[in-house]
Design an enzyme around this catalytic site. Structure first.
Site, mmCIF file in Angstrom:
data_model
loop_
_atom_site.group_PDB
_atom_site.id
_atom_site.type_symbol
_atom_site.label_atom_id
_atom_site.label_comp_id
_atom_site.label_asym_id
_atom_site.label_seq_id
_atom_site.Cartn_x
_atom_site.Cartn_y
_atom_site.Cartn_z
ATOM 1 N N ASP A 300 0.801 -1.225 0.000
ATOM 2 C CA ASP A 300 0.000 0.000 0.000
ATOM 3 C C ASP A 300 0.836 1.278 0.000
ATOM 4 O O ASP A 300 0.329 2.340 -0.336
ATOM 5 C CB ASP A 300 -0.978 -0.009 1.170
ATOM 6 C CG ASP A 300 -2.054 -1.081 0.978
ATOM 7 O OD1 ASP A 300 -2.202 -1.570 -0.153
ATOM 8 O OD2 ASP A 300 -2.728 -1.439 1.949
ATOM 9 N N TYR A 384 -10.003 -1.152 1.442
ATOM 10 C CA TYR A 384 -9.738 -0.986 2.873
ATOM 11 C C TYR A 384 -9.567 0.468 3.261
ATOM 12 O O TYR A 384 -9.051 1.272 2.496
ATOM 13 C CB TYR A 384 -8.440 -1.722 3.238
ATOM 14 C CG TYR A 384 -8.671 -2.980 4.063
ATOM 15 C CD1 TYR A 384 -8.920 -4.198 3.444
ATOM 16 C CD2 TYR A 384 -8.650 -2.939 5.451
ATOM 17 C CE1 TYR A 384 -9.135 -5.347 4.191
ATOM 18 C CE2 TYR A 384 -8.864 -4.081 6.205
ATOM 19 C CZ TYR A 384 -9.112 -5.282 5.567
ATOM 20 O OH TYR A 384 -9.324 -6.401 6.314
#
Ligand code: CO
Length: 636
Positions: A300, A384
């Site tokens: 990420d 997310y």
């Protein structure tokens, strides 16, 4: 003529202002005659050398520099560039071969449009009886690196497709499993549509938005947090002072919030604890081996950038109370300034009891309320949400906590899925883990620091321990990089202690802070798996390296599509000394996630993190001077 940036900045570590970001892009464009084919994956402060920062005095002339990563879509080449904002010139320009910079938000939008316009994709949808393109979502993902020769040197994305039940509905609950478009992000050409066979889209809409939820509980009364005299912290630029704490913050497109020069005031003197601290990488390996799922491994930071994906926070919703917000000056992929308003939240929280004792013989209770300073931002990385929170406490403790929420990544159940959990009819949430690598550049009362592992041992029963009750803490110096690659061990009550062996407290003990593990896990990927090579940092919970300014990211500078081996595993092969020198401590924590039905349709927040706690850094509790609160009459 390029507009001159007037950096009204008071400190060399102040993040670039919006004007400086614009000037950096303009200088690069003009000096290097950049055409329209260039994208700007990263524009951020080029942090000055540590010596410059440490010697800086208020009023000194500040040389401002920007660090840029550029991608030329026409050639696929990546460049790194350092711009002097002070001199308005290019200080360095370097082609970085065989790398792919992070994927940018604009690319996601362009990639989705390209796929949705492609006849092969439309034909694959038609085979599934899907005709309403407004309900189709194409969600581009990093492709990873699995050694396929035809993927080398091409900037690729592999997309996951979904079908909303209505055009404004949730899509994560309705994957079109088995349909995978692969796109060249430099040309935005659809290279192929992988089709692993028709699987019905799970039937349930899985909605979560307020408009789809008629039945809301009605018994919640208002809860107000007020600070009628204002907050107890002071902010000047990005310099924050709160009670005894004194630190600066930065914000980068890749890491989000960065802590700089974290100090605690002890008897009138500012004592250094951390020179720099930030999240350095994170990875989310998924555990389903099927062809449409095995590539799911999001880095990420290195593949996306959590700073770039930071939310604009809303008072009363994301944050409650008296809030100070910082904006973040970033760019879109074309180098246009993009301000994320209210990206960083700073506020105080009551945190229960700091300390208490009742002397019942005197009928006297001394109790102090604990207050903590919370510094946070929230990034949305695809499905997310990650809230990244630093907490500062009155007893010298620092806590780092990631708050995980958002949508599960799911497949449609076409067979019994032991690699996931059925969370709704025909919806299989895939087993996965989240690993976070923290880079902690400790400077405890100076730069020369060492790290000890402390295990608790039971004394064998015998003459010295006749009743078998004895145990003790056994410290072991970790003197080289390879001896400092360690795992947690709750059966040894293991922790790691950073000390300055040449500075002692009043008891003659070296001053120290310990890393206290919290929620953690080990990876279940095989040692020879591509993901373990690419995210080698997750195989150890502790790494220690001697400070090197270019060793910043645990999985290397360019993990996107990288074969692996970079970062911590590579640097530490040199097995450098880490004793009594300027060291960087890297702590990995993992959040293990076997999904639950209760994580659907949006998962309630899960918490994961660790603490950094003083051990002999102070002569005694530094929290004894916190005054008592005034007792209040109960109103009810
Ligand atoms: Co998870």
């Amino acid at each position: 003529m390029i507009a001159t940036a007037h950096p009204l900045v008071q400190h060399p570590l102040e993040p670039l202002t919006a004007a400086e970001v614009a000037a950096a892009v303009a200088i690069a464009r003009s000096c290097k005659s950049l055409g329209e084919s260039f994208r700007f994956p990263c524009v951020t402060l080029h942090e000055p050398p540590k010596s410059v920062v440490l010697e800086f005095q208020v009023g000194d002339r500040i040389h401002r520099e920007a660090f840029l990563i550029l991608l030329d879509n026409a050639t696929g080449n990546t460049y790194e560039c350092v711009i002097s904002l002070t001199e308005q010139s290019v200080l360095s320009w370097q082609h970085i071969p065989n790398v792919q910079p992070n994927i940018m938000a604009d690319e996601l939008v362009e990639c989705e449009a390209a796929v949705k316009a492609h006849p092969d994709f439309l034909a694959a949808l038609a085979r599934r009886g899907i005709t309403d393109l407004d309900c189709v979502v194409v969600d581009p993902w990093a492709i990873g690196n699995f050694g396929f020769a035809d993927e080398v040197g091409i900037r690729l994305s592999r997309a996951i497709c979904y079908l909303r039940s209505v055009p404004d509905g949730n899509f994560y609950s309705r994957p079109i499993d088995g349909l995978v478009p692969v796109v060249d992000l430099n040309t935005m050409q659809v290279l192929r549509i992988e089709d692993f066979g028709i699987v019905p889209v799970p039937p349930e809409p899985g909605e979560y938005a307020r408009r789809f939820m008629p039945d809301q509980r009605t018994d919640i009364k208002p809860l107000h947090i007020t600070q009628p005299e204002g907050t107890s912290f002071e902010v000047e630029g990005h310099h924050i002072r709160w009670q005894k704490w004194d630190f600066r913050i930065g914000f980068t497109p890749r890491e989000g919030v960065v802590l700089h020069r974290v100090c605690y005031e002890d008897r009138g003197k500012l004592r250094s604890i951390l020179y720099r601290a930030s999240l350095s990488e994170m990875v989310v390996p998924y555990g389903d081996p099927r062809p449409q799922h095995f590539r799911k491994n999001a880095f990420d930071l290195g593949e996306h950038g959590v700073g770039m994906l930071a939310n604009s926070l809303k008072l009363g919703c994301d944050c409650l109370g008296e809030i100070y917000y910082f904006d973040a000056a970033l760019t879109d992929s074309r180098g246009n300034v993009a301000i994320t308003e209210n990206a960083i939240c700073l506020h105080e929280e009551d945190y229960g009891i700091l300390w208490k004792h009742t002397d019942w013989r005197l009928n006297e209770a001394e109790v102090r309320r604990s207050r903590r300073l919370a510094l946070s931002f929230i990034a949305t990385v695809d499905n997310y949400e990650y809230g990244f929170f630093w907490y500062f406490y009155q007893d010298g403790t620092i806590q780092y906590e990631v708050k995980l929420t958002g949508n599960l990544l799911c497949g449609a159940l076409d067979n019994v899925g032991k690699y996931g959990t059925l969370v709704a009819p025909e919806l299989n949430a895939i087993n996965h883990q989240h690993f976070f690598s923290m880079r902690l550049d400790f400077d405890l009362d100076g730069m020369a620091n060492s790290v000890y592992e402390v295990n608790t041992e039971a004394e064998p029963m015998g003459d010295r321990n006749p009743y078998g009750n004895a145990f003790y803490a056994q410290p072991t110096l970790l003197s080289t990089e390879q001896s400092a690659q360690r795992l947690i061990d709750p059966f040894k009550a293991r922790y790691w202690k950073v000390v300055n062996d040449s500075v002692h407290n009043r008891l003659g003990q070296p001053v120290g802070y310990k890393i206290m593990p919290g929620d953690n896990a080990v990876p279940y990927a095989h040692p020879n798996s591509p993901i373990l090579k690419r995210a080698g940092f997750m195989t150890k919970h502790l790494w220690v390296t001697p400070y090197a300014c270019n060793e910043r990211y645990a999985a290397g500078a360019y993990p996107n599509q990288h074969l692996g081996g970079e970062g911590l595993p590579q640097w530490t092969q040199a097995n450098r000394s880490i004793e009594n020198t300027d060291i960087v401590v890297w702590y990995t924590f993992g959040h293990h996630h076997i999904p639950r039905p209760e994580d659907y349709p949006v998962m309630p927040t899960a918490y994961s993190g660790f603490m950094i706690k003083p051990v002999g850094f102070f002569d005694a509790s530094p929290a004894m001077d916190v005054p008592p609160s005034a007792p209040k009459e109960s109103c009810h």
